[in-house]
Structures are given as C-alpha cells and as structure tokens.
Design an enzyme around this catalytic site. Structure first.
Site, PDB file in Angstrom:
ATOM      1  N   ASP A  13       0.619  -1.001  -0.051  1.00  0.00           N
ATOM      2  CA  ASP A  13       0.315  -0.237  -0.030  1.00  0.00           C
ATOM      3  C   ASP A  13       1.157   1.456  -0.277  1.00  0.00           C
ATOM      4  OD1 ASP A  13      -1.906  -1.461   0.171  1.00  0.00           O
ATOM      5  OD2 ASP A  13      -2.166  -1.417   2.299  1.00  0.00           O
ATOM      6  N   LYS A  16       2.264   1.946  -5.098  1.00  0.00           N
ATOM      7  CA  LYS A  16       2.393   1.847  -6.405  1.00  0.00           C
ATOM      8  C   LYS A  16       1.423   1.853  -7.670  1.00  0.00           C
ATOM      9  CE  LYS A  16       2.727  -2.668  -4.372  1.00  0.00           C
ATOM     10  NZ  LYS A  16       2.215  -2.058  -3.307  1.00  0.00           N
ATOM     11  N   GLY A  40      -4.269  -4.343  -3.920  1.00  0.00           N
ATOM     12  CA  GLY A  40      -5.737  -3.356  -3.653  1.00  0.00           C
ATOM     13  C   GLY A  40      -4.782  -2.710  -4.582  1.00  0.00           C
ATOM     14  N   HIS A  41      -5.077  -1.712  -5.534  1.00  0.00           N
ATOM     15  CA  HIS A  41      -4.555  -0.718  -6.425  1.00  0.00           C
ATOM     16  C   HIS A  41      -4.940   0.657  -6.678  1.00  0.00           C
ATOM     17  CE1 HIS A  41      -0.073  -4.128  -7.427  1.00  0.00           C
ATOM     18  NE2 HIS A  41      -0.324  -3.420  -5.980  1.00  0.00           N
ATOM     19  N   GLN A 230       1.737  -6.420  -2.857  1.00  0.00           N
ATOM     20  CA  GLN A 230       2.772  -6.353  -1.740  1.00  0.00           C
ATOM     21  C   GLN A 230       3.282  -5.428  -1.779  1.00  0.00           C
ATOM     22  OE1 GLN A 230       1.581  -9.673  -3.311  1.00  0.00           O
ATOM     23  NE2 GLN A 230      -0.707  -8.235  -2.507  1.00  0.00           N
TER      24      GLN A 230
HETATM   25  P1  GDP Z   1      -0.768   0.069  -3.445  1.00  0.00           P
HETATM   26  O1  GDP Z   1      -1.302  -1.543  -3.340  1.00  0.00           O
HETATM   27  O2  GDP Z   1       0.575   0.242  -3.032  1.00  0.00           O
HETATM   28  O3  GDP Z   1      -1.012   0.776  -5.015  1.00  0.00           O
HETATM   29  O4  GDP Z   1      -1.409   1.539  -2.793  1.00  0.00           O
HETATM   30  P2  GDP Z   1      -3.229   1.556  -2.199  1.00  0.00           P
HETATM   31  O5  GDP Z   1      -3.877   2.031  -3.751  1.00  0.00           O
HETATM   32  O6  GDP Z   1      -3.507   0.454  -1.563  1.00  0.00           O
HETATM   33  O7  GDP Z   1      -3.121   2.597  -0.786  1.00  0.00           O
HETATM   34  C1  GDP Z   1      -2.197   3.884  -1.438  1.00  0.00           C
HETATM   35  C2  GDP Z   1      -3.488   5.045  -0.649  1.00  0.00           C
HETATM   36  O8  GDP Z   1      -2.967   6.004  -0.947  1.00  0.00           O
HETATM   37  C3  GDP Z   1      -4.342   4.873  -2.426  1.00  0.00           C
HETATM   38  O9  GDP Z   1      -5.761   5.503  -1.314  1.00  0.00           O
HETATM   39  C4  GDP Z   1      -3.917   6.425  -3.201  1.00  0.00           C
HETATM   40  O10 GDP Z   1      -5.235   6.614  -3.466  1.00  0.00           O
HETATM   41  C5  GDP Z   1      -3.182   7.216  -2.051  1.00  0.00           C
HETATM   42  N1  GDP Z   1      -2.020   7.275  -2.333  1.00  0.00           N
HETATM   43  C6  GDP Z   1      -0.892   6.974  -3.488  1.00  0.00           C
HETATM   44  N2  GDP Z   1      -0.044   8.630  -3.286  1.00  0.00           N
HETATM   45  C7  GDP Z   1      -1.046   9.646  -2.699  1.00  0.00           C
HETATM   46  C8  GDP Z   1       0.186  10.359  -1.735  1.00  0.00           C
HETATM   47  O11 GDP Z   1       1.544  11.506  -2.648  1.00  0.00           O
HETATM   48  N3  GDP Z   1      -0.800  11.066  -1.856  1.00  0.00           N
HETATM   49  C9  GDP Z   1      -1.821  10.994  -1.006  1.00  0.00           C
HETATM   50  N4  GDP Z   1      -3.162  11.486  -0.009  1.00  0.00           N
HETATM   51  N5  GDP Z   1      -2.168   9.705  -1.407  1.00  0.00           N
HETATM   52  C10 GDP Z   1      -1.938   9.092  -2.282  1.00  0.00           C
HETATM   53  P1  IMO Z   2      -0.620  -4.269  -2.075  1.00  0.00           P
HETATM   54  O1  IMO Z   2      -0.345  -4.773  -3.179  1.00  0.00           O
HETATM   55  C1  IMO Z   2      -0.840  -4.984   2.328  1.00  0.00           C
HETATM   56  C2  IMO Z   2      -1.137  -9.099   3.990  1.00  0.00           C
HETATM   57  C3  IMO Z   2      -2.423  -9.353   4.489  1.00  0.00           C
HETATM   58  C4  IMO Z   2      -1.511 -10.221   5.295  1.00  0.00           C
HETATM   59  C5  IMO Z   2      -0.325 -10.989   4.659  1.00  0.00           C
HETATM   60  C6  IMO Z   2      -0.696 -11.994   4.219  1.00  0.00           C
HETATM   61  O2  IMO Z   2      -2.161  -3.128  -2.322  1.00  0.00           O
HETATM   62  O3  IMO Z   2       0.253  -3.661  -1.651  1.00  0.00           O
HETATM   63  P2  IMO Z   2      -2.381 -12.703   1.789  1.00  0.00           P
HETATM   64  O4  IMO Z   2      -3.747 -12.171   2.228  1.00  0.00           O
HETATM   65  O5  IMO Z   2      -1.253 -12.502   1.215  1.00  0.00           O
HETATM   66  O6  IMO Z   2      -2.254 -14.220   2.359  1.00  0.00           O
HETATM   67  O7  IMO Z   2      -1.720 -11.757   3.603  1.00  0.00           O
HETATM   68  O8  IMO Z   2      -0.191  -9.997   3.896  1.00  0.00           O
HETATM   69  N1  IMO Z   2      -1.192  -8.414   2.806  1.00  0.00           N
HETATM   70  C7  IMO Z   2      -1.424  -6.820   1.992  1.00  0.00           C
HETATM   71  N2  IMO Z   2      -0.608  -6.018   2.952  1.00  0.00           N
HETATM   72  N3  IMO Z   2      -1.026  -4.537   0.046  1.00  0.00           N
HETATM   73  C8  IMO Z   2      -1.387  -5.746   0.324  1.00  0.00           C
HETATM   74  O9  IMO Z   2      -0.961  -5.756  -1.285  1.00  0.00           O
HETATM   75  C9  IMO Z   2      -1.256  -7.117   0.392  1.00  0.00           C
HETATM   76  N4  IMO Z   2      -1.382  -8.516   0.236  1.00  0.00           N
HETATM   77  C10 IMO Z   2      -1.301  -9.075   1.367  1.00  0.00           C
HETATM   78  O10 IMO Z   2      -2.968  -8.169   5.088  1.00  0.00           O
HETATM   79  O11 IMO Z   2      -0.846  -9.579   6.698  1.00  0.00           O
HETATM   80 MG    MG Z   3      -2.782  -1.545  -2.105  1.00  0.00          MG
END
Ligand code: GDP
Ligand code: IMO
Ligand code: MG
Length: 431
Positions: A13, A16, A40-41, A230
């Site tokens: 998270d 990416k 979840g991207h 991840q």
């Molecule tokens: P990922 O799994 O690495 O793609 O990241 P996620 O989407 O799970 O979580 C990142 C969250 O931060 C999302 O809600 C994005 O919309 C948000 N986000 C990404 N870059 C920024 C930033 O520079 N500032 C803020 N405030 N939010 C951001």
């Molecule tokens: P993105 O790509 C954050 C965490 C889960 C749990 C552990 C194992 O959005 O960054 P799993 O379902 O793989 O068996 O869970 O890894 N986890 C993540 N945490 N971002 C993710 O993906 C994750 N995918 C798995 O919360 O602790």
């Molecule tokens: Mg994510």
C-alpha cells in the site's frame, strides 16, 4: 532493452498503482509478476477513484499492453468483476490484456482453506486478506495446482472436482463446515457456479506463454515495466515470517514471475510511503499507538483498498528501508504521501534500535525480539503542497527530509507524490 521494475519497499500500500499509472506513458508494456487479488492498487484520475486487484495498473492507457504473468495467481471470478468494472468506465480491457497460460488458479475452496487455516491459528492468525493466496501458492509448489491452461482442456471439470475434493477432505479434518460459510455473501454452491462460468470466460481473453511474448517484445526494442504487489517486508523469504504473503515480492520475483533473466533487469523504482503502514498481524517496530498514529491514519485515509481494514501506522524506519533497498537493488526512490506529513509539527524517523542488552544497532532484523526503535526528530513543514511543481518551491523542511533520506540510503528520491491524483506527482530527477 531491459525490464524496469516498480515495487513496494514496506508492507504494501505504498502507492504502487498510482505511480505505475503515472509512469505508463514511458513504457510499452506493464506486467504484473506475482501476487493475486490480495493486492489493491488505487488509481485516481481527475477525481475518479479506481481499485485494481489482478489487472496491471497500465490498463487505463488503451495503447499499452498489460500482462498478467505466470507468477500471478488468478481468481477468475474476481478478474471477471474487475473487467466488468473497467468496461463500466469505458475501458475495453480485453483489447490490451494478455494472460499467462501458466498462471495458477485460485479455486473457491482455496479461499475456504485460507479461512480454515486462519481460524485454526486463533490469536496467531496472519491477518490474511482471505483471497486464497496461501493455499493456492501451496498447491503450486506442491505440484498440485490448476493453471489457466487447464481451463482450455476438455478435462477441466474433472481436474477441478478432484482438487476440490482434496480441499474438502482437509477442511473435514479441521471440522470446518464449508456449507455454512459464505463467499462474498453467496452460498458456496452459488459462488462455485459463478466461478466456473467466469473460468470459462477466461478463454475469451488473450491467453499465451507470456515469457515468450515478453522476450519477443524486448528483442523488438519495446520497453517494459514490471509492477510489484504487496511489499518487500511481506516477501515469503525476507519478510516477517510467518506474517508474510506467499510470493516473492522482491526484484528476484520478476525473473521467475515473468521469465526474465537477471541480466535483463534495468532500473528498479522502490516506492516508499513517507511514513509506514501495515495491515494484518506481525511485527512493526515503529508502530504508533498514540494520537500521532491515529493522525497518520486520518490524514492518510489509511484503510485497506482490498479489505477496508484500518491500517496500522508509524514513522518511517530508515534501517528497514535500507534492508529493502539492499534486497531489491533499488536505483530510484519514489516517495508517496508526503502531503500527509504536512499536518505534523515534527516528523520522526527511526534511525537506530536498542537491543535487549542495551547494544545500539542499525541492522534491520525483523525476527529479533525486543528491539526498541530510537528516533531522530526533524522539523515539519506545515505547508500545503498542492500547488508545488519543483524542489525549489518546496518548504525547506521538506527538502531537508528528502535530503536526510537520500544521504542515509544512498539512493536518490527521483519522484515525489503529494496527492492521490495522477496530476499530484513531481519528477525531481531524470531517469
Ligand atoms: P498500492 O497497493 O501500493 O497501489 O497502494 P494503495 O492503493 O493500496 O494505497 C495507497 C493509497 O494512497 C490510495 O488510496 C491512493 O489513492 C493514495 N495515494 C497514493 N499516493 C498518494 C499521495 O501522494 N498522497 C495521498 N494523500 N494519497 C496518495
Ligand atoms: P498491495 O499490492 C498490504 C498482507 C495481509 C496479511 C499478509 C498475508 O495492495 O500493496 P495474504 O492475503 O497475502 O495471505 O495476506 O499480507 N497483504 C497486504 N498488505 N497490501 C497488500 O497488497 C497486501 N497483500 C497482502 O494483510 O497481513
Ligand atoms: Mg494496496
């Protein structure tokens, strides 16, 4: 040509999805190499928010090819939902999406097994997303799994039934009553029928040996960005085992997950959130349980993109970052969510740990118990970054924070993200 890599340096998270979307115009192909719908991207394009789980984050660029590589595991029903949500937004994903025929399938019973194992662990549970990730990779390494290529066989239903029976026998031995467990609010029988229909629909996508496709594209001079899921600290080898995911989230995973030789790896973009978050269980040395932790969660809207769970929050850990840089061969740092720190008078960074015996160390070893994080305090900038476009416009304290990270990691911060939207991205250095 070489394959550039973009991956997370913390516990996932890091942002990416957003950064892949921003970098996509520079590449011909975006390829996922591991993980599955546990990812979840999030992409925000002119205020419209979209979350991708299995489909690469280049999909909003119709002229680019998106590859789901062999290292990714696919839940056909989850994939179908993603395709439908994209179509509802006017994207035609089937036109520029390629799926590896070697990708393994997440069966409905893999999800049930995930729930079985988590329930059996009680307080020691991993905090899995319950998407069936662990059990599917287990079947893969046990040479038991079903792959996309099996869907193309006339014998698919028999193969499916046989693996399902093995899973039901395991659940029986745990006393897990799968008939009373709902999957996405559906009875097992209903969910299974939808899953089988969705699996059949994968035949309509472009299914191939993506390793050969990628090799051909590289020979033709096409550029490729591999998108990680991840984060490094969730890697099956180097994460905080057993509180990890079941795949190689690091650069090495690109080689096995796409069929790319190590000598073909180019730049490695390491995404680092300006602070740390973690969802699920497991050690987190800089976790904050105080008002600052809640403030990071509120300001950063730190709730899981896949499960909606509140994320645990804490300050940046420079030693953990250096460990991730070491494992991945990071050439460029991309710092996200710098805007979230604008709310703080002071910003802390963990720069050392005190061991149980009083020794001070900078070596990150997540499996060592009793490490006490020690912090350096830096000045906050308390400035809205919305209108900033270059480093010379940044408040001095932000430049000091970036300089501190560069000096203590030896890697340049090439991109700074100051908001969720595509537009809120500042390229600081050419690459
Ligand atoms: P990922 O799994 O690495 O793609 O990241 P996620 O989407 O799970 O979580 C990142 C969250 O931060 C999302 O809600 C994005 O919309 C948000 N986000 C990404 N870059 C920024 C930033 O520079 N500032 C803020 N405030 N939010 C951001
Ligand atoms: P993105 O790509 C954050 C965490 C889960 C749990 C552990 C194992 O959005 O960054 P799993 O379902 O793989 O068996 O869970 O890894 N986890 C993540 N945490 N971002 C993710 O993906 C994750 N995918 C798995 O919360 O602790
Ligand atoms: Mg994510």
């Amino acid at each position: 040509m070489k394959v550039d890599v973009l991956l997370g340096l913390q516990w996932g998270d890091e942002g990416k999805g957003k950064i892949v979307d921003v970098l996509t115009p520079r590449y011909d192909i975006i390829a996922r190499f591991q993980g599955g719908p546990n990812a979840g991207h999030t992409l925000e394009i002119k205020g419209d928010k979209h979350v991708l789980h299995t489909i690469p984050s280049g999909i909003f660029h119709p002229e680019k090819t998106n590859v789901i590589g062999n290292g990714v595991i696919i839940d056909p029903l989850s994939l179908k939902g993603e395709l439908e949500r994209l179509r509802a937004k006017g994207v035609a994903p089937e036109k520029n999406l390629i799926v590896s025929k070697k990708s393994h399938l997440i069966l409905p019973t893999h999800r049930l097994l995930d729930a079985t194992y988590e329930a059996s662990k009680g307080d020691a549970k991993i905090g899995s997303t319950l998407k069936g990730i662990g059990p599917t990779y287990t079947d893969k390494t046990a040479r038991n799994g079903l792959r996309v290529t099996d869907i193309l066989s006339d014998d698919f239903r028999n193969r499916y039934d046989s693996l399902k029976k093995q899973h039901l026998d395991i659940m029986d031995s745990y006393g897990f009553d799968y008939k009373s467990y709902e999957l996405d609010g559906m009875s097992f029988d209903h969910y299974e029928q939808m899953w089988l229909d969705a699996a059949n629909e994968i035949k309509e996508l472009k299914v191939m040996s993506t390793e050969n496709f990628i090799d051909r594209q590289l020979r033709e001079g096409k550029s490729i960005l591999a998108e990680g899921a991840q984060g490094t600290l969730l890697d099956i080898e180097f994460g905080s085992y057993p509180f990890v995911t079941s795949s190689n989230t690091i650069t090495a995973g690109v080689c096995s997950g796409l069929g790319v030789a190590p000598s073909k790896i180019g730049r490695v973009f390491g995404i680092v959130k300006a602070y740390c978050t973690r969802v699920g269980s497991g050690p987190f040395p800089t976790e904050l349980h105080d008002n600052d932790g809640q403030k990071l969660r509120d300001e950063g809207n730190e709730y899981g993109a896949t499960t909606g769970r509140p994320r645990r929050c804490g300050w940046l850990d420079i030693n953990a970052l250096n460990y991730s840089i070491m494992l991945n061969g990071v050439t460029d740092l991309v710092m996200t969510k710098a805007d979230v720190l604008s709310a703080f008078d002071e910003i802390k960074v963990c720069d050392r740990y005190q061991e149980k015996d009083g020794e001070i160390t900078q070596e990150f070893d997540i499996e060592k118990s009793g490490l006490e994080p020690l912090f350096k305090t830096l000045k906050g900038w308390k400035t809205n970054l919305d209108d900033k476009t270059k480093a010379s416009e940044f408040p001095e304290a932000l430049n000091d924070y970036l300089k501190y990270i560069e000096e203590n990691s030896g890697v340049p911060v090439s991109i700074l993200s100051v908001g969720a939207d595509r537009d809120k991205t500042i390229v600081l250095r050419d690459f």
